[in-house]
Each structure stands twice: as structure tokens, then as C-alpha cells.
Design a protein around this motif. Structure first.
Motif, PDB file in Angstrom:
ATOM      1  N   VAL A  42      21.433  57.309  12.615  1.00  0.00           N
ATOM      2  CA  VAL A  42      21.359  58.149  11.411  1.00  0.00           C
ATOM      3  C   VAL A  42      22.158  59.417  11.698  1.00  0.00           C
ATOM      4  O   VAL A  42      22.173  59.905  12.831  1.00  0.00           O
ATOM      5  N   ASP A  46      23.837  61.143   6.370  1.00  0.00           N
ATOM      6  CA  ASP A  46      22.834  60.278   5.713  1.00  0.00           C
ATOM      7  C   ASP A  46      21.767  61.177   5.093  1.00  0.00           C
ATOM      8  O   ASP A  46      21.380  61.008   3.929  1.00  0.00           O
ATOM      9  N   GLU A  70      15.712  57.762   4.219  1.00  0.00           N
ATOM     10  CA  GLU A  70      15.529  58.802   5.237  1.00  0.00           C
ATOM     11  C   GLU A  70      14.215  59.571   5.077  1.00  0.00           C
ATOM     12  O   GLU A  70      13.937  60.511   5.824  1.00  0.00           O
ATOM     13  N   ASP A  87      19.531  54.222  -0.752  1.00  0.00           N
ATOM     14  CA  ASP A  87      20.074  54.179   0.605  1.00  0.00           C
ATOM     15  C   ASP A  87      21.313  55.082   0.573  1.00  0.00           C
ATOM     16  O   ASP A  87      22.339  54.727  -0.003  1.00  0.00           O
ATOM     17  N   ILE A  89      23.476  56.120   2.834  1.00  0.00           N
ATOM     18  CA  ILE A  89      24.643  55.487   3.468  1.00  0.00           C
ATOM     19  C   ILE A  89      24.168  54.134   3.995  1.00  0.00           C
ATOM     20  O   ILE A  89      23.370  54.079   4.942  1.00  0.00           O
ATOM     21  N   THR A  92      25.570  52.684   8.245  1.00  0.00           N
ATOM     22  CA  THR A  92      25.801  53.913   9.020  1.00  0.00           C
ATOM     23  C   THR A  92      26.614  53.642  10.283  1.00  0.00           C
ATOM     24  O   THR A  92      27.462  54.448  10.675  1.00  0.00           O
TER      25      THR A  92
END
Ligand code: IPD
Ligand code: CA
Ligand code: CA
Length: 263
Positions: A42, A46, A70, A87, A89, A92
Motif C-alpha cells: 500500500v 492509495d 484502505e 478500490d 488503486i 498497487t
């Protein structure tokens, strides 16, 4: 009452703005952390991207619920009212290692049903979007209904992980399928893989473990062009829980399910 036309216009402009910020971040130094294991990455982008959407949604649609990968959204146990599944990204690892083949994925549900789906391939600048009952689009181009294809002529997306020793599936199960299809591909972003099914670039996609934010938008897109979205046993997906995923063109889904995936 939600004004869906206005909401659609706003989401698209937010997505394009978020995508621009992500592209601009390519020149900045990234802060990369790991989550469940050393390969589960992450970055601060993000997190910043999820926060960006949450701020926008909270100010324009304060009564909507948000489920974000997240964790900056809400905590809830059932879908009620309007829920955004985000979501920020997807892909990732690609974002970090390759700076391509990652997407912003947003699915909007009303009660239990998918209403709007958006997948934005940030680097190719392709916005896939669909509204339940109104078809699916790539930018301004309407995507045609998916046609049937034989297993032998199909190109399927599959991570090599599922054909080598792993804890979720006997790798031998997928060998006959891999040996029969024309080819296999792995893009490293479930959202992009689903957008490619919707646009006919891929014929099927199999994954053993995905989360609601990985498939929320893609499910809406694929169903709008006549594709079939289930788990690996052919069962309906639960929009709030992790599961396996099997998506394919009509006809191909049934053939692969009955001939190759029955355990
Ligand atoms: C991942 C990607 C990847 C899939 C993983 C997902 P993330 O999402 O979609 O293709 O194989 O299971 O977790 O972590 O990059 O958002
Ligand atoms: Ca993801
Ligand atoms: Ca993600």
C-alpha cells in the motif's frame, strides 16, 4: 431521492481528477508499506486517493455509505441505502513496480443491487463505466454484447499462483483448462481484467480470492454486456464478502464450469 445523472457526472469528474493526481505522483517519491504480507503493498497514493473520494462523497452525498479498501470509509454489516465500494488503486504492485496496469475501481450499490460501475485505467486514460440497464461504455463508445466463444479459441486471465502449489485450490484442477485454451494472461489488476472481459479483450478470468472492492464495479460492467459473474462454484457473489471469482462470456462460463471446474 438520488439524482443519478448528476451523481454519474460528478463521479466521472472526480475519477479523472484522482487519476491525474496519481499520474503526477509518478515524479514524487513514494512511501510504500506492506499490509498482510511482504507482497501486499500500500502506498500513500492509495490512501490519499481513497481519502479524496471519501471527502467528495461526504460533502455531496452525506447519507451514502462507503466501503473503502484502505479503511477510511464506514463500518457496516449489510448493504442498505446507497453504498460506494471503492478500490482507490487496484493493482498497487503494478503501480509501484511498473507505473501501468492499475485502475481506480468504484461500484455503487443501491440496497443489494449494483447500480453504477466505474473502472479507470489511469495510464491508458480509459474510463469503463456502466449503469444497470443502460449498457456499458469505454469512454464514449458503447460496448457491444459479448458473443459466445469456444474454450479452444478463448484467452483467459489467470494468475500463475493458482497453477502452482497454493492453499486455495488443487493446482492440478486448472491444468486441463490451461492446456486447452488458446492462451492465458495475467495483468495483476482484477479491475482491469474485468474491464477487459467487458470490452472483449479477454474471454474469462479466474481468481481464488478477491475482495468486494476488487469486483464491485467489474460485476456491473460485465453483466451489462451479457457476461456471467459468479464464484468458482457458479454461485452469486456476496457484495460484502471476499470470495473466489469466475467471470466469462455467456456459454463459455457454463462450459468451463461444468467441464473444467467441477471438483
Ligand atoms: C489486487 C489485484 C490483483 C489480485 C489481488 C488483489 P490491490 O488488488 O487486483 O490482481 O490478484 O488479489 O488484491 O491490492 O492491488 O488493490
Ligand atoms: Ca484490489
Ligand atoms: Ca487497492
Amino acid at each position: 431521492m438520488t439524482n443519478w445523472v448528476e451523481l454519474d457526472r460528478q463521479v466521472k469528474s472526480w475519477i479523472l481528477e484522482a487519476g491525474k493526481r496519481i499520474r503526477e505522483s509518478f515524479h514524487a517519491e513514494l512511501n510504500i508499506k506492506t499490509k498482510s504480507n511482504r507482497n501486499d503493498l500500500v502506498t500513500d497514493m492509495d490512501e490519499a486517493t481513497e481519502r479524496f473520494f471519501i471527502e467528495k462523497i461526504r460533502s455531496s452525498f452525506p447519507d451514502h455509505q462507503i466501503l473503502g479498501e484502505e479503511g477510511f470509509g464506514d463500518e457496516f454489516k449489510e448493504l442498505s441505502g446507497v453504498t460506494w465500494i471503492i478500490d482507490p488503486i487496484d493493482g498497487t504492485m503494478n503501480f509501484v513496480h511498473q507505473q501501468r496496469n492499475f485502475a481506480i475501481s468504484i461500484g455503487i450499490y443501491e440496497e443489494n443491487a449494483g447500480k453504477l460501475g466505474y473502472i479507470y485505467d489511469v495510464v491508458h486514460d480509459e474510463l469503463y463505466h456502466a449503469q444497470k440497464g443502460s449498457g456499458a461504455y469505454m469512454d464514449d463508445v458503447k460496448l457491444p454484447s459479448l458473443q459466445e466463444v469456444s474454450v479452444e479459441d478463448s484467452v483467459i486471465a489467470l494468475n500463475a499462483q493458482w497453477v502452482s502449489s497454493n492453499k486455495r485450490i488443487d493446482p492440478a484442477l486448472l491444468t486441463p483448462l490451461v492446456q486447452t485454451v488458446r492462451g492465458t494472461r495475467s495483468y495483476g489488476s482484477a479491475a482491469i481484467e474485468m474491464a477487459y472481459i467487458a470490452s472483449g479483450r479477454l474471454d474469462a478470468y479466474i481468481s481464488m480470492r478477491l475482495a468486494p472492492w476488487d469486483f464491485a464495479a467489474g460485476k456491473i460492467l460485465i453483466e451489462e454486456v451479457g457476461g456471467v459473474v459468479t464464484d468458482l462454484e457458479g454461485k452469486e457473489l456476496d457484495p460484502l464478502h471476499k470470495s473466489s471469482l469466475f467471470v466469462a462470456k455467456p456459454g463459455l462460463h457454463k462450459t468451463i464450469l461444468t467441464k473444467y471446474l467441477k471438483r
